[in-house]
Design a protein around this motif. Structure first.
Motif, short mmCIF file in Angstrom:
data_model
loop_
_atom_site.label_atom_id
_atom_site.label_comp_id
_atom_site.label_asym_id
_atom_site.label_seq_id
_atom_site.Cartn_x
_atom_site.Cartn_y
_atom_site.Cartn_z
N ILE A 1 74.27 54.55 -57.50
CA ILE A 1 73.38 53.41 -57.26
C ILE A 1 72.58 53.09 -58.51
CG2 ILE A 1 73.22 53.84 -54.78
CD1 ILE A 1 70.39 55.00 -55.31
N LYS A 2 72.55 54.00 -59.46
CA LYS A 2 71.90 53.87 -60.77
C LYS A 2 70.46 54.39 -60.72
CE LYS A 2 75.47 51.87 -62.77
NZ LYS A 2 76.44 51.77 -61.72
N THR A 3 70.04 54.94 -61.85
CA THR A 3 68.71 55.54 -61.97
C THR A 3 67.59 54.52 -61.75
OG1 THR A 3 68.88 55.18 -64.36
CG2 THR A 3 69.44 57.37 -63.55
N THR A 4 67.78 53.31 -62.24
CA THR A 4 66.73 52.29 -62.09
C THR A 4 66.56 51.89 -60.63
OG1 THR A 4 68.44 50.66 -62.66
CG2 THR A 4 66.93 51.31 -64.40
N THR A 5 67.66 51.80 -59.89
CA THR A 5 67.59 51.48 -58.46
C THR A 5 66.79 52.54 -57.72
OG1 THR A 5 69.77 50.43 -58.58
CG2 THR A 5 68.96 51.00 -56.40
N PHE A 6 67.09 53.80 -58.00
CA PHE A 6 66.38 54.91 -57.37
C PHE A 6 64.89 54.87 -57.68
CE2 PHE A 6 64.70 59.24 -58.10
CZ PHE A 6 64.69 59.70 -56.79
N LEU B 1 72.19 63.97 -56.39
CA LEU B 1 72.21 63.56 -57.80
C LEU B 1 73.40 62.66 -58.10
CD1 LEU B 1 71.22 66.89 -59.61
CD2 LEU B 1 69.77 64.91 -59.16
N MET B 2 74.57 62.97 -57.52
CA MET B 2 75.76 62.15 -57.75
C MET B 2 75.60 60.76 -57.14
SD MET B 2 79.06 64.70 -57.42
CE MET B 2 78.77 65.13 -55.71
N PHE B 3 74.93 60.68 -55.99
CA PHE B 3 74.70 59.39 -55.34
C PHE B 3 73.82 58.50 -56.21
CE2 PHE B 3 72.40 56.60 -52.34
CZ PHE B 3 73.49 55.98 -51.74
N ILE B 4 72.82 59.09 -56.86
CA ILE B 4 71.96 58.32 -57.78
C ILE B 4 72.76 57.89 -59.01
CG2 ILE B 4 69.92 58.40 -59.25
CD1 ILE B 4 68.76 60.47 -57.24
N GLY B 5 73.48 58.82 -59.61
CA GLY B 5 74.41 58.47 -60.69
C GLY B 5 73.75 58.19 -62.04
N ALA B 6 74.41 57.35 -62.81
CA ALA B 6 73.99 57.05 -64.19
C ALA B 6 73.07 55.82 -64.22
CB ALA B 6 75.23 56.83 -65.06
N SER B 7 73.06 55.12 -65.33
CA SER B 7 72.17 53.98 -65.51
C SER B 7 72.95 52.68 -65.67
CB SER B 7 71.28 54.20 -66.74
OG SER B 7 70.53 55.39 -66.59
N PRO B 8 72.32 51.53 -65.41
CA PRO B 8 73.01 50.24 -65.54
C PRO B 8 73.55 50.01 -66.95
CG PRO B 8 70.92 49.97 -64.40
CD PRO B 8 70.94 51.37 -64.94
N GLY B 9 74.71 49.34 -67.04
CA GLY B 9 75.29 49.04 -68.34
C GLY B 9 75.90 50.22 -69.02
N SER B 10 76.11 51.32 -68.27
CA SER B 10 76.68 52.54 -68.85
C SER B 10 78.12 52.68 -68.39
CB SER B 10 75.87 53.76 -68.41
OG SER B 10 76.09 54.04 -67.04
N THR B 11 78.72 53.84 -68.70
CA THR B 11 80.08 54.12 -68.27
C THR B 11 80.11 54.80 -66.91
OG1 THR B 11 80.02 56.24 -69.44
CG2 THR B 11 80.88 54.35 -70.65
N ILE C 1 63.13 44.54 -55.97
CA ILE C 1 63.00 45.58 -54.93
C ILE C 1 64.02 45.35 -53.82
CG2 ILE C 1 61.44 46.63 -53.24
CD1 ILE C 1 59.14 45.72 -55.13
N ILE C 2 64.18 44.09 -53.41
CA ILE C 2 65.15 43.77 -52.36
C ILE C 2 66.57 44.06 -52.83
CG2 ILE C 2 66.14 41.87 -51.00
CD1 ILE C 2 63.34 40.63 -50.94
N LYS C 3 66.86 43.75 -54.09
CA LYS C 3 68.19 44.04 -54.63
C LYS C 3 68.45 45.55 -54.67
CE LYS C 3 71.35 43.08 -58.46
NZ LYS C 3 71.55 42.40 -59.76
N ALA C 4 67.45 46.32 -55.07
CA ALA C 4 67.59 47.78 -55.10
C ALA C 4 67.83 48.33 -53.70
CB ALA C 4 66.33 48.42 -55.70
N LEU C 5 67.10 47.78 -52.72
CA LEU C 5 67.27 48.21 -51.33
C LEU C 5 68.66 47.84 -50.81
CD1 LEU C 5 66.02 49.42 -48.77
CD2 LEU C 5 65.13 47.15 -48.22
N THR C 6 69.13 46.65 -51.17
CA THR C 6 70.45 46.20 -50.73
C THR C 6 71.55 47.09 -51.29
OG1 THR C 6 69.66 43.91 -50.68
CG2 THR C 6 72.05 44.24 -50.71
N ILE C 7 71.47 47.39 -52.58
CA ILE C 7 72.48 48.25 -53.22
C ILE C 7 72.50 49.63 -52.56
CG2 ILE C 7 73.03 49.49 -55.35
CD1 ILE C 7 72.06 47.01 -56.88
N THR C 8 71.31 50.19 -52.34
CA THR C 8 71.22 51.53 -51.75
C THR C 8 71.77 51.55 -50.33
OG1 THR C 8 69.24 51.96 -53.09
CG2 THR C 8 69.64 53.42 -51.22
N MET C 9 71.42 50.56 -49.51
CA MET C 9 71.89 50.53 -48.13
C MET C 9 73.40 50.30 -48.06
SD MET C 9 69.48 51.36 -46.20
CE MET C 9 70.37 51.06 -44.68
#
Length: 450
Positions: A318-323, A304-314, A352-360
């Motif tokens: 990796i952010k909920t949208t990325t997940f 859960l901590m790895f997923i984290g919060a959402s973009p544009g937040s405090t 999708i590629i950006k989400a994969l890049t951030i996660t990796m």
């Protein structure tokens, strides 16, 4: 002034990295001075640097107890760093520019776009106005509610101060608290485990700070527009699903654990389970002893901590949208679908590629730092993984090893907090060479996958 203008000519990611680094260094210098500590002595620079980083990067991991080690002046510095780090230094700079009626330049708008994780500059200054208004209003409301509740436990002046400090800390998802000054250091909110007012107000502040200012603005305008953007739908749905999943896992695995939920009544068990799930949204406060949780619960909290919060937040991670984008893309591939669809909208391959890049990038970074810390620190592997992920997600939860870290360990965690706040992709852009457009393309090759 000339130096500031030169910095603004850098790429937006580089400006953000330099800005956060500058704030951290200034905060570190102030926190080393005797007036910032409660015993009026110099604080070792590594601990001051760690505290300034965890405050500016709104993480919450601390090597010295905030309530007992720092004086009121030191705590005020930490509070200012949290506010600057949570809202972003460019947001605060824009606030001063608007107060002075100065024009926001095109270059500054580009940096604001990067800071707020927006795809377009359209309406960025209007969004910043909303961000400041919403943040201050929510923090003030939280401070008042906290002050009223804590006025029953402490003098009214201290209750007001505690209310303001913790409202700012929790809304910005920092999780730094002052309750260690009552005798037990690093205690967080464990003495309020079954207090509904403290729990509910804290969770509301954490959630509102973690879903992002764009979503808050979208929800506030729903009465007029009668619709939510795709981004807001994904954030709200994913956040709700993760909070429910975390609550269920916490409740099921810790129900019979007498060191955590076992000794509580039913209402307390549900409230504590819900709180611990919400706090993994990068908040850092806790109402039960995390070191006493079962390992299965601790590992799920790492996810859960790895997923984290959402973009544009405090928050970080990796952010909920990325997940969600990755999860939906995987499901589409399994079903043999050509398009990745969310709420009847097709997602571009670039997303999708950006989400994969951030996660990796994030996963690689967590693995490498965990391996190094496993060598430098004499701690259990799960504790180290928990600490590293907490720093990357700017969460601030710990299994108790933060004060025991070696100097090398502290430096590595500082790096993880800084990377987690900026985002690995933003930091890579900031440190990497300037992008150049390729003048040619290689022929397509084929490789067997799976």
């Amino acid at each position: 002034m000339l130096v500031f203008k030169r910095i603004l000519k850098w790429s937006p990611p580089r400006v953000l990295a330099a800005g956060f680094a500058g704030i951290i260094l200034c905060g570190s210098f102030l926190l080393t001075l005797p007036f910032a500590s409660s015993n009026n002595t110099f604080t070792p620079f590594i601990d001051a640097l760690f505290t300034a980083t965890t405050s500016t990067c709104v993480t919450g991991l601390v090597t010295v107890d905030t309530g007992s080690h720092w004086s009121v002046a030191g705590q005020v510095i930490i509070l200012l760093l949290i506010q600057l780090g949570g809202l972003g230094f460019m947001t605060m700079a824009t606030l001063f520019a608007m107060v002075l009626r100065k024009r926001i330049s095109f270059r500054e708008r580009l940096i604001l776009q990067e800071a707020m994780n927006q795809n377009s500059m359209e309406g960025i200054v209007r969004l910043i106005r909303k961000v400041i208004a919403y943040a201050l209003t929510i923090e003030l409301a939280g401070a008042i509610l906290f002050a009223i509740r804590w006025s029953f436990d402490m003098p009214i002046g201290k209750a007001v101060y505690f209310g303001l400090f913790h409202a700012v800390s929790f809304f910005n998802n920092a999780g730094i608290d002052l309750f260690g000054q009552f005798g037990v250091p690093f205690v967080s909110l464990t003495s309020y485990a079954d207090d509904p007012i403290v729990n509910i107000v804290t969770m509301l502040l954490i959630i509102m700070g973690g879903i992002g200012f764009v979503v808050i603005a979208d929800v506030m305008g729903y009465r007029n527009t009668r619709r939510l953007s795709l981004h807001s739908k994904v954030v709200l749905t994913t956040t709700g699903a993760l909070v429910i999943a975390g609550t269920l896992v916490m409740f099921i695995f810790e129900f019979s654990n007498n060191k955590t939920l076992g000794s509580m009544h039913w209402g307390g068990k549900i409230l504590a389970s819900f709180f611990q799930s919400v706090t993994t949204r990068t908040a850092g406060a806790n109402t039960v002893d995390l070191a006493s949780l079962r390992q299965a619960t601790q590992f799920f909290m790492v996810i859960l901590m790895f997923i984290g919060a959402s973009p544009g937040s405090t928050g970080g991670g990796i952010k909920t949208t990325t997940f969600t984008v990755l999860a939906v893309a995987v499901l589409a591939m399994i079903r043999g679908k050509e398009d990745t669809v969310l709420f009847r909208f097709r997602l571009a391959q670039e997303r999708i590629i950006k989400a994969l890049t951030i996660t990796m990038l994030s996963l690689t970074l967590v693995i490498i730092i965990t391996m190094v810390l496993a060598t430098t620190e004499d701690q259990a592997f799960l504790k180290i993984l928990f600490e590293t992920t907490s720093a990357f997600g700017t969460v601030g939860l710990t299994l108790g090893i933060t004060p025991e870290l070696s100097t090398i360990g502290k430096v590595l965690i500082i790096f993880m907090m800084f990377t987690g706040r900026l985002g690995p992709l933003t930091l890579a852009y900031a440190l990497g060479p300037r992008k150049e457009k390729d003048l040619f393309r290689y022929p397509e090759g084929k490789i067997t996958i799976g």
